[in-house]
Motif scaffolding. Structure first.
Motif, PDB file in Angstrom:
ATOM      1  N   UNK A 129     -26.480  -6.138  10.337  1.00  0.00           N
ATOM      2  CA  UNK A 129     -27.894  -5.849  10.794  1.00  0.00           C
ATOM      3  C   UNK A 129     -28.566  -7.289  10.834  1.00  0.00           C
ATOM      4  N   UNK A 130     -28.520  -8.222  10.019  1.00  0.00           N
ATOM      5  CA  UNK A 130     -28.910  -9.554  10.199  1.00  0.00           C
ATOM      6  C   UNK A 130     -28.661 -10.036  11.399  1.00  0.00           C
ATOM      7  N   UNK A 131     -27.268 -10.093  11.746  1.00  0.00           N
ATOM      8  CA  UNK A 131     -26.909 -10.755  13.091  1.00  0.00           C
ATOM      9  C   UNK A 131     -27.566 -10.145  14.133  1.00  0.00           C
ATOM     10  N   UNK A 132     -27.655  -8.780  14.258  1.00  0.00           N
ATOM     11  CA  UNK A 132     -28.150  -7.961  15.280  1.00  0.00           C
ATOM     12  C   UNK A 132     -29.769  -8.294  15.350  1.00  0.00           C
ATOM     13  N   UNK A 133     -30.554  -8.312  14.312  1.00  0.00           N
ATOM     14  CA  UNK A 133     -31.725  -8.711  14.369  1.00  0.00           C
ATOM     15  C   UNK A 133     -32.070 -10.186  14.910  1.00  0.00           C
ATOM     16  N   UNK A 134     -31.119 -11.241  14.509  1.00  0.00           N
ATOM     17  CA  UNK A 134     -31.277 -12.349  15.017  1.00  0.00           C
ATOM     18  C   UNK A 134     -31.098 -12.715  16.662  1.00  0.00           C
ATOM     19  N   UNK A 135     -30.217 -11.558  17.219  1.00  0.00           N
ATOM     20  CA  UNK A 135     -30.143 -11.332  18.464  1.00  0.00           C
ATOM     21  C   UNK A 135     -31.104 -10.614  19.356  1.00  0.00           C
ATOM     22  N   UNK A 136     -32.282 -10.302  18.389  1.00  0.00           N
ATOM     23  CA  UNK A 136     -33.463  -9.402  19.105  1.00  0.00           C
ATOM     24  C   UNK A 136     -32.984  -8.187  19.289  1.00  0.00           C
ATOM     25  N   UNK A 137     -32.108  -7.623  18.680  1.00  0.00           N
ATOM     26  CA  UNK A 137     -31.451  -6.278  18.718  1.00  0.00           C
ATOM     27  C   UNK A 137     -31.888  -5.046  17.823  1.00  0.00           C
ATOM     28  N   UNK A 138     -31.489  -3.975  17.913  1.00  0.00           N
ATOM     29  CA  UNK A 138     -31.642  -2.974  16.732  1.00  0.00           C
ATOM     30  C   UNK A 138     -30.388  -2.273  16.432  1.00  0.00           C
ATOM     31  N   UNK A 139     -30.131  -2.113  15.222  1.00  0.00           N
ATOM     32  CA  UNK A 139     -28.684  -1.419  14.796  1.00  0.00           C
ATOM     33  C   UNK A 139     -29.031  -0.211  13.979  1.00  0.00           C
ATOM     34  N   UNK A 140     -28.348   0.768  14.227  1.00  0.00           N
ATOM     35  CA  UNK A 140     -28.338   2.053  13.600  1.00  0.00           C
ATOM     36  C   UNK A 140     -26.965   2.507  13.070  1.00  0.00           C
ATOM     37  N   UNK A 141     -26.810   3.314  12.001  1.00  0.00           N
ATOM     38  CA  UNK A 141     -25.600   3.477  11.387  1.00  0.00           C
ATOM     39  C   UNK A 141     -25.879   4.752  10.526  1.00  0.00           C
TER      40      UNK A 141
END
Length: 385
Positions: free
Chosen positions: A345-357
């Motif tokens: 989730x932190x990696x995706x946030x740094x890429x300006x994205x959004x993660x769902x699970x």
């Protein structure tokens, strides 16, 4: 008490010389028109010498020294130089409240002079103006020095906090990459080792193939660990050698590794210009799929997994890893630190994205939406694979 440094001693000596030189060089003008006996002149000079020597105590008792010299300065010209140094010391090293009281004491001779001499001569007025100008300069210089020291201290504090934050971020990046890289390798190793444990009667060819996978996975995990430790041991400021970073084109190889471990994985890669995707975006997609496959292998080893990656430069990318929920706990669950999804989730946030699970019907779904090119640069450790 603060320890006196060589620089402090040099400053004290410089102020001592300044005070003595100021008193001597201004004596002719200050004493012009005043008739002093030799005894009075000697006493004045003696008081000035003692005042100059007392400046070496200015760091220990700055306020007391300034008050004593201001009082003595009302009777002796040769105390003026040391008084200016004492005033500067109070303004530079004491709180504003103390400085204000010292300034009030320094301004006291003016009203007293007006009360004693209702009719002032031009020389007296000039002397008064000169005195207040010098006192104002001493206070101003001291306040400037104090503000400059505070600014430098604040900048040092900010730099230290920034360094601490950078080190913390570096540790988090290393921990995240270590988890992403090693968890995948070790989970492959664990699956094949578990299969050998529960199928001791497996055909020799299956045993040989599992042994090859275990050996290759263990070797690669050791190589990754060796490079991680090598980066941590590098001297400060030295960069690690660059290694190729995973991209979208490496997803089929990643899926084949999982299939070789016995997983049923279906890959749907529908990306426009997948070979031209930004490196940071491709690396993030690879890590998402890698973490999804690792979790499926841990928690639902017998379930089929569907990996879908789609999108393009205009709409961004959507990454989905879907697997059926296990009917019960696996016979030998692979242990984990429980930080994989948090780090992802932190990696995706740094890429300006959004993660769902989470659960979706009878499936567990890991889904991420990423822009084609993140606004922020997402650095990759040189040792990551």
């Amino acid at each position: 008490m603060t320890r006196t440094t060589t620089r402090d001693r040099a400053a004290d000596l410089g102020f001592f010389l300044f005070a003595g030189a100021f008193s001597v060089l201004t004596a002719d003008n200050a004493l012009a028109g005043r008739e002093l006996s030799e005894g009075a002149l000697f006493a004045d000079q003696l008081a000035g010498g003692l005042a100059c020597a007392a400046l070496f105590l200015r760091r220990r008792w700055p306020v007391q020294l300034a008050a004593a010299l201001l009082v003595a300065g009302s009777f002796s010209h040769f105390v003026t130089g040391p008084t200016l140094v004492a005033i500067f010391t109070v303004a530079a090293h004491r709180p504003p409240r103390v400085t204000r009281w010292t300034a009030a004491l320094a301004a006291a001779p003016g009203p007293l002079l007006l009360l004693r001499q209702p009719e002032l001569s031009e020389s007296a007025v000039a002397s008064g103006i000169t005195y207040y100008a010098l006192v104002t300069c001493a206070f101003g210089w001291g306040l400037y020095t104090r503000s400059r020291h505070r600014l430098i201290a604040e900048l040092h504090d900010r730099a230290e906090r920034a360094g601490t934050e950078a080190r913390r971020q570096a540790r988090e990046d290393i921990a995240r990459e270590m988890h992403d890289v090693l968890a995948h390798r070790l989970s492959l190793l664990s699956v094949h080792a578990g299969a050998l444990e529960f199928r001791p009667d497996a055909p020799p060819e299956d045993v040989r193939r599992a042994g090859e996978v275990i050996r290759a996975s263990a070797h690669q995990a050791l190589e990754d660990l060796r490079e991680i430790i090598g980066v941590l041991r590098l001297p400060t400021g030295e960069d690690a050698p660059e290694r190729p970073q995973p991209t979208l084109r490496d997803l089929p190889r990643l899926v084949e590794e999982s299939r070789g471990a016995g997983m049923r994985v279906d890959l749907g890669l529908r990306v426009d210009d997948d070979g031209e995707a930004p490196a940071a975006t491709g690396r993030t997609v690879y890590r998402i799929v890698q973490e999804g496959l690792t979790n499926a292998r841990k928690h639902a080893p017998d379930a089929a997994v569907t990996v879908t990656v789609g999108g393009g430069p205009a709409e961004g990318l959507v990454v989905e890893v879907r697997n059926a929920l296990p009917q019960g706990a696996p016979a030998a669950a692979i242990p984990g630190a429980g930080q994989g999804l948090a780090g992802l989730a932190e990696r995706v946030r740094l890429a300006d994205g959004r993660l769902e699970h989470g659960r979706s019907g009878g499936d567990f779904v890991l889904r991420a939406r990423l822009p084609w090119a993140p606004a922020r640069h997402v650095p990759a450790p040189a040792w990551s694979r």
